[in-house]
Enzyme design. Sequence first.
Site, PDB file in Angstrom:
ATOM      1  N   THR A 116      -3.414  22.549 -12.281  1.00 52.95           N
ATOM      2  CA  THR A 116      -4.108  22.311 -11.299  1.00 52.95           C
ATOM      3  C   THR A 116      -4.935  21.109 -10.864  1.00 52.95           C
ATOM      4  O   THR A 116      -5.100  20.204 -11.779  1.00 52.95           O
ATOM      5  CB  THR A 116      -5.276  23.500 -11.434  1.00 52.95           C
ATOM      6  OG1 THR A 116      -5.980  23.594 -10.232  1.00 52.95           O
ATOM      7  CG2 THR A 116      -6.252  23.155 -12.446  1.00 52.95           C
TER       8      THR A 116
ATOM      9  N   TYR B 295     -12.179  28.429 -14.805  1.00 51.40           N
ATOM     10  CA  TYR B 295     -10.705  28.374 -14.645  1.00 51.40           C
ATOM     11  C   TYR B 295     -10.145  26.919 -14.707  1.00 51.40           C
ATOM     12  O   TYR B 295      -9.075  26.558 -15.341  1.00 51.40           O
ATOM     13  CB  TYR B 295     -10.268  28.926 -13.177  1.00 51.40           C
ATOM     14  CG  TYR B 295      -8.963  28.273 -12.795  1.00 51.40           C
ATOM     15  CD1 TYR B 295      -7.882  29.146 -13.285  1.00 51.40           C
ATOM     16  CD2 TYR B 295      -8.995  27.489 -11.507  1.00 51.40           C
ATOM     17  CE1 TYR B 295      -6.510  28.642 -12.786  1.00 51.40           C
ATOM     18  CE2 TYR B 295      -7.758  26.959 -11.503  1.00 51.40           C
ATOM     19  CZ  TYR B 295      -6.541  27.555 -11.849  1.00 51.40           C
ATOM     20  OH  TYR B 295      -5.509  27.240 -11.430  1.00 51.40           O
TER      21      TYR B 295
END
Length: 366
Positions: A117, A141
């Site tokens: 990400t 996350y």
Amino acid sequence: MKVLITGGAGFIGSTIASALLDEGITPVILDNLTAGRKEFTVGRIFYQGDISDGALLDRIFAEHRDIEAVVHCAGLIVVPESVREPLRYYRENVAKSIDMIGHLLRNDCRRILFSSTAALYRASADLTVDEQSPTQPLSPYARTKAFIEDILADSAAAGHLRAISLRYFNPIGADPLMRSGLQAKNPSHALGRMIKAYEAGEPFPVTGVDWPTRDGSAIRDYLHIWDLAQAHVAALLCFEEVVATSPSGYVVINLGGGTGTTVFELLADFSAVTGERMPYVAAPRRPGDVLGAYTRTERSAQLLGWVPRLTIEDGIRHALEWRRRAAADSPGRIVHPGSVAAHQLPVAPKDVAAPVSLPGSSRLSG
């Protein structure tokens, strides 16, 4: 050629599977269906189970000895949820990935393409980043992704495997052939929440209007999901050439459209696609929200020979078409009632661009 896709019944994994099939590559899907949809696996090789299940991984490789690489998409991805449930995210994303990597190595599978990400990056003054930019993951996350990247990098340096981490920016849209699309009932990203508000005839909440951007809303780099899937195909086809560019056998590549788009600009694009003035309300930032960034695209073009082809408007159009088709297949589901146009667009906050004004050349690009 066969490729194992963990999380292959999800939005991203299933679209990658479709792109592989179109290229003549056979995907083998492993998904526990926590978030994935079984209908996305119809007609494909599918195993339901967990990535940490060693016996299941052994069975998959025994039955498909020609698997040449793994695309690791499995994991939990909702930022606000990770703030509320950090231990769950570390367990599901990090601990189980460690188990999975051990199972892969035991079966002599040593090529891993990791779904990472861009939320790892620290915000820069000009809002652009590249693969050498400083990282500062701000949510559990994002930190799980950083940990997995470190594990892959260390394992590659030890000579156990070769890996490419693809740092995604913001995928939108659906498979243009409508084989799969966003399946989340309560999407957390901007376009999904925008579509949900549109269907309900409600104003869209812009979470945070005090960010240091040109209109006060957060900035993102939106990338059509089909372009993202094509980048995975390219990475798999030239995997050895790419990892050979690094002495350790580990490479990071950003995947983005290379254009910075604010939430208000996305709202303007949405209004242009639907032909309706989409109302909004200013709302507080959510836990884990970040300013955002957009990528410089030189490395993905150089190493993968890949550039995105589809536009933000294409992504909005395909996402809306997917939702319409999904609604038609689900009687009783709330569909856009045509009442959005009846809402008057509120006056934009001071120093914040009105979302119905197309920004044109004000968009930034990397």
